[in-house]
Design an enzyme around this catalytic site. Sequence first.
Site, mmCIF file in Angstrom:
data_model
loop_
_atom_site.group_PDB
_atom_site.id
_atom_site.type_symbol
_atom_site.label_atom_id
_atom_site.label_comp_id
_atom_site.label_asym_id
_atom_site.label_seq_id
_atom_site.Cartn_x
_atom_site.Cartn_y
_atom_site.Cartn_z
ATOM 1 N N HIS A 17 0.837 -1.207 0.000
ATOM 2 C CA HIS A 17 0.000 0.000 0.000
ATOM 3 C C HIS A 17 0.871 1.256 0.000
ATOM 4 C CE1 HIS A 17 -3.119 -2.629 2.207
ATOM 5 N NE2 HIS A 17 -3.605 -2.417 0.991
ATOM 6 N N LYS A 41 -16.216 -7.690 5.738
ATOM 7 C CA LYS A 41 -14.899 -8.327 5.784
ATOM 8 C C LYS A 41 -14.468 -8.668 7.212
ATOM 9 C CE LYS A 41 -12.530 -6.980 1.562
ATOM 10 N NZ LYS A 41 -11.311 -6.354 1.019
ATOM 11 N N ARG A 95 -1.738 -6.496 -8.134
ATOM 12 C CA ARG A 95 -0.658 -7.415 -7.798
ATOM 13 C C ARG A 95 -0.545 -8.524 -8.825
ATOM 14 N NH1 ARG A 95 -3.242 -7.732 -2.109
ATOM 15 N NH2 ARG A 95 -4.557 -9.003 -3.408
ATOM 16 N N SER A 133 -2.959 -7.968 2.670
ATOM 17 C CA SER A 133 -3.312 -7.792 4.085
ATOM 18 C C SER A 133 -3.838 -9.082 4.702
ATOM 19 C CB SER A 133 -4.350 -6.685 4.239
ATOM 20 O OG SER A 133 -3.809 -5.436 3.896
#
Length: 165
Positions: A17, A41, A95, A133
Amino acid sequence: MRIGLYPGTFDPITLGHVDIIQRAMALVDRLVIGVAINRDKGPAFSLEHRVAMVEAECAGIVAKTGGEIVVHPFENLLIDCANDVGASVIVRGLRAVADFEYEFQMVGMNRAMDSTIETVFLMADARRQAIASKLVKEIARLGGDVSKFVPAAVNTALVELYAKH
């Protein structure tokens, strides 16, 4: 003034990030970091803690670049958040190919809702492409060392979080 919005849950903020934030600063006059509340989440860190961690990391970036970064929690649609903060650009980090498929769909939906807001994709630095993460939290939860994936203060926060469990 060109305003960009970089949204995410940042649970927690990673070096991936940070890399995207630093590079996005070269594209805009003001970068708004949209910290999504996203109750679905089930974040490991509270919204307040995630905002504080992002603010702490961004303070160092601003000190180096002289740019402007604003941290903005949000719970509405991404396109509505972009309009709320006056963003003309949404910044997204990629990514892998799997990220692109999801992001491609999101861009299409966002453009259908507001065609004036562009989305810019920044590829993660090759050294940071594997960082997610979710994986960082899993490694930390199982007692692994995540210090090479997150800023030092975030590493400390993860150690403290999972020491309680």
